[in-house]
Design a protein around this motif. Structure first.
Motif, PDB file in Angstrom:
ATOM      1  N   ARG A 218     -30.926  -6.527  25.857  1.00  7.23           N
ATOM      2  CA  ARG A 218     -30.174  -5.567  27.066  1.00  7.23           C
ATOM      3  C   ARG A 218     -29.052  -6.132  27.581  1.00  7.23           C
ATOM      4  NH1 ARG A 218     -30.590  -4.401  32.285  1.00  7.23           N
ATOM      5  NH2 ARG A 218     -31.973  -5.761  32.773  1.00  7.23           N
ATOM      6  N   HIS A 219     -29.278  -7.418  27.934  1.00  8.68           N
ATOM      7  CA  HIS A 219     -28.450  -8.247  28.685  1.00  8.68           C
ATOM      8  C   HIS A 219     -27.200  -8.468  27.649  1.00  8.68           C
ATOM      9  CE1 HIS A 219     -29.928  -9.928  32.555  1.00  8.68           C
ATOM     10  NE2 HIS A 219     -31.131  -9.353  31.959  1.00  8.68           N
ATOM     11  N   LEU A 220     -27.423  -8.627  26.593  1.00 11.19           N
ATOM     12  CA  LEU A 220     -26.471  -8.792  25.526  1.00 11.19           C
ATOM     13  C   LEU A 220     -25.439  -7.619  25.535  1.00 11.19           C
ATOM     14  CD1 LEU A 220     -24.903 -10.335  23.213  1.00 11.19           C
ATOM     15  CD2 LEU A 220     -26.732  -9.501  21.685  1.00 11.19           C
ATOM     16  N   ARG A 221     -26.158  -6.287  25.416  1.00  9.67           N
ATOM     17  CA  ARG A 221     -25.358  -5.226  25.393  1.00  9.67           C
ATOM     18  C   ARG A 221     -24.456  -5.140  26.739  1.00  9.67           C
ATOM     19  NH1 ARG A 221     -30.175  -3.257  23.580  1.00  9.67           N
ATOM     20  NH2 ARG A 221     -30.854  -2.267  25.505  1.00  9.67           N
TER      21      ARG A 221
ATOM     22  N   GLN B 289     -19.107  -5.502  29.453  1.00  6.56           N
ATOM     23  CA  GLN B 289     -18.075  -5.968  30.200  1.00  6.56           C
ATOM     24  C   GLN B 289     -17.001  -6.815  29.633  1.00  6.56           C
ATOM     25  OE1 GLN B 289     -18.398  -5.534  33.765  1.00  6.56           O
ATOM     26  NE2 GLN B 289     -16.566  -6.153  33.534  1.00  6.56           N
ATOM     27  N   LEU B 290     -17.434  -7.488  28.449  1.00 10.65           N
ATOM     28  CA  LEU B 290     -16.243  -8.237  27.831  1.00 10.65           C
ATOM     29  C   LEU B 290     -15.232  -7.283  27.323  1.00 10.65           C
ATOM     30  CD1 LEU B 290     -15.075 -10.580  26.592  1.00 10.65           C
ATOM     31  CD2 LEU B 290     -16.867 -10.288  24.865  1.00 10.65           C
ATOM     32  N   ALA B 291     -15.755  -6.003  26.462  1.00 11.60           N
ATOM     33  CA  ALA B 291     -14.572  -4.991  26.312  1.00 11.60           C
ATOM     34  C   ALA B 291     -13.884  -4.418  27.417  1.00 11.60           C
ATOM     35  CB  ALA B 291     -15.656  -3.879  25.482  1.00 11.60           C
ATOM     36  N   GLU B 292     -14.517  -4.330  28.521  1.00  9.57           N
ATOM     37  CA  GLU B 292     -13.584  -3.799  29.515  1.00  9.57           C
ATOM     38  C   GLU B 292     -12.721  -4.611  29.998  1.00  9.57           C
ATOM     39  OE1 GLU B 292     -12.789  -1.336  32.762  1.00  9.57           O
ATOM     40  OE2 GLU B 292     -14.049  -1.042  31.194  1.00  9.57           O
TER      41      GLU B 292
ATOM     42  N   PHE C 295     -18.900 -16.527  26.638  1.00 11.77           N
ATOM     43  CA  PHE C 295     -19.987 -17.436  26.772  1.00 11.77           C
ATOM     44  C   PHE C 295     -21.260 -16.709  26.633  1.00 11.77           C
ATOM     45  CE2 PHE C 295     -23.303 -19.050  29.262  1.00 11.77           C
ATOM     46  CZ  PHE C 295     -23.668 -20.242  28.523  1.00 11.77           C
ATOM     47  N   TRP C 296     -21.281 -15.713  27.727  1.00 13.32           N
ATOM     48  CA  TRP C 296     -22.797 -14.895  27.385  1.00 13.32           C
ATOM     49  C   TRP C 296     -23.098 -14.217  26.419  1.00 13.32           C
ATOM     50  CZ3 TRP C 296     -26.522 -16.573  30.283  1.00 13.32           C
ATOM     51  CH2 TRP C 296     -26.352 -17.031  31.493  1.00 13.32           C
TER      52      TRP C 296
ATOM     53  N   HIS D  21      -3.882 -13.016  36.081  1.00 14.80           N
ATOM     54  CA  HIS D  21      -4.519 -13.102  34.561  1.00 14.80           C
ATOM     55  C   HIS D  21      -5.462 -14.228  34.446  1.00 14.80           C
ATOM     56  CE1 HIS D  21      -3.127 -13.039  29.977  1.00 14.80           C
ATOM     57  NE2 HIS D  21      -4.682 -12.472  30.279  1.00 14.80           N
ATOM     58  N   LEU D  22      -5.109 -15.366  35.169  1.00 17.17           N
ATOM     59  CA  LEU D  22      -6.110 -16.508  34.925  1.00 17.17           C
ATOM     60  C   LEU D  22      -7.343 -16.191  35.532  1.00 17.17           C
ATOM     61  CD1 LEU D  22      -5.941 -19.568  34.454  1.00 17.17           C
ATOM     62  CD2 LEU D  22      -5.371 -19.857  36.708  1.00 17.17           C
ATOM     63  N   VAL D  23      -7.382 -15.366  36.331  1.00 15.11           N
ATOM     64  CA  VAL D  23      -8.774 -14.821  36.826  1.00 15.11           C
ATOM     65  C   VAL D  23      -9.352 -13.862  35.960  1.00 15.11           C
ATOM     66  CG1 VAL D  23      -9.886 -13.174  38.837  1.00 15.11           C
ATOM     67  CG2 VAL D  23      -8.066 -14.856  39.600  1.00 15.11           C
ATOM     68  N   LEU D  24      -8.548 -13.120  35.480  1.00  9.36           N
ATOM     69  CA  LEU D  24      -9.284 -12.199  34.374  1.00  9.36           C
ATOM     70  C   LEU D  24      -9.785 -13.113  33.128  1.00  9.36           C
ATOM     71  CD1 LEU D  24      -9.921  -9.340  33.268  1.00  9.36           C
ATOM     72  CD2 LEU D  24      -7.560  -9.269  32.467  1.00  9.36           C
ATOM     73  N   ARG D  25      -9.037 -13.990  32.907  1.00 10.35           N
ATOM     74  CA  ARG D  25      -9.524 -14.792  31.630  1.00 10.35           C
ATOM     75  C   ARG D  25     -10.531 -15.564  32.039  1.00 10.35           C
ATOM     76  NH1 ARG D  25      -3.743 -16.756  31.152  1.00 10.35           N
ATOM     77  NH2 ARG D  25      -4.579 -19.020  31.661  1.00 10.35           N
ATOM     78  N   ALA D  26     -10.809 -15.833  33.386  1.00  9.76           N
ATOM     79  CA  ALA D  26     -12.191 -16.662  33.626  1.00  9.76           C
ATOM     80  C   ALA D  26     -13.364 -15.930  33.352  1.00  9.76           C
ATOM     81  CB  ALA D  26     -12.183 -17.090  35.074  1.00  9.76           C
TER      82      ALA D  26
END
Length: 186
Positions: free
Chosen positions: A117-120, A125-128, A162-163, A150-155
């Motif tokens: 579930r966490h993976l999904r 969120q990554l897709a968003e 990572f997750w 953009h730097l904040v978004l890339r973080a």
């Protein structure tokens, strides 16, 4: 102490009402610093009382009309002071990691489903974030404000990457574990 600074940042980007701030938190700032509607309104009152922001004069005084706020010079100075100050990183606290540690002594029953579930959730969120990156940061948008945002978004993208990688690895590891048995001492 960061919520007031998040609000000052948002108001310097664009004077807003409390409701507009809440919506902006939901769409952008909230990805890395969340706040409820009540917290935002409470903080606006404090910032105004401290002389860091002011309500903009309305064109037509009316009862119940939303107030828009702008940052005063003292608020800008406070935000600049806070931005320049050194801060140590906060220790990372994550209940999922603690639950994995506990599973070593009480067993893994139910945990694999939650890892999936966490993976999904992290994949979504990554897709968003990637959609936001494509929409808001096309090639050639390289002004200072854009580069810092953009730097904040890339973080966020890097953290979600990572997750998703780590959770994929954890799910694969779980496939090799015995089913739900306590692993450590009884």
């Amino acid at each position: 102490m960061s919520l007031p600074h998040a609000i000052l940042t948002a108001l310097l980007e664009k004077p807003s009402s409390g409701l507009e701030l809440t919506r902006r938190f939901d769409r952008s700032i909230g990805y890395f610093w969340s706040a409820t509607h009540q917290q935002i309104y409470r903080e606006l009152g404090k910032l105004e009382a401290d002389g860091l922001i002011r309500a903009l004069p309305s064109e037509q005084p009316a009862r119940g009309q939303k107030k828009s706020y702008e940052v005063l010079q003292a608020g800008r100075a406070e935000l600049a002071r806070w931005t320049a100050a050194s801060q140590d990183p906060k220790p990372h606290r994550d209940t999922l990691l603690l639950r994995l540690r506990a599973a070593a002594v009480v067993g893994t029953a139910g945990l694999e489903d939650d890892l999936r579930r966490h993976l999904r959730l992290h994949e979504r969120q990554l897709a968003e974030y990637r959609k936001i990156e494509q929409r808001d940061f096309p090639p050639g948008r390289d002004g200072t404000e854009d580069r810092l945002r953009h730097l904040v978004l890339r973080a966020g993208i890097d953290l979600e990457t990572f997750w998703t990688q780590w959770l994929s690895s954890a799910v694969a590891e779980f496939a090799e574990l015995p089913d739900g048995e306590p692993i450590g001492p009884a």
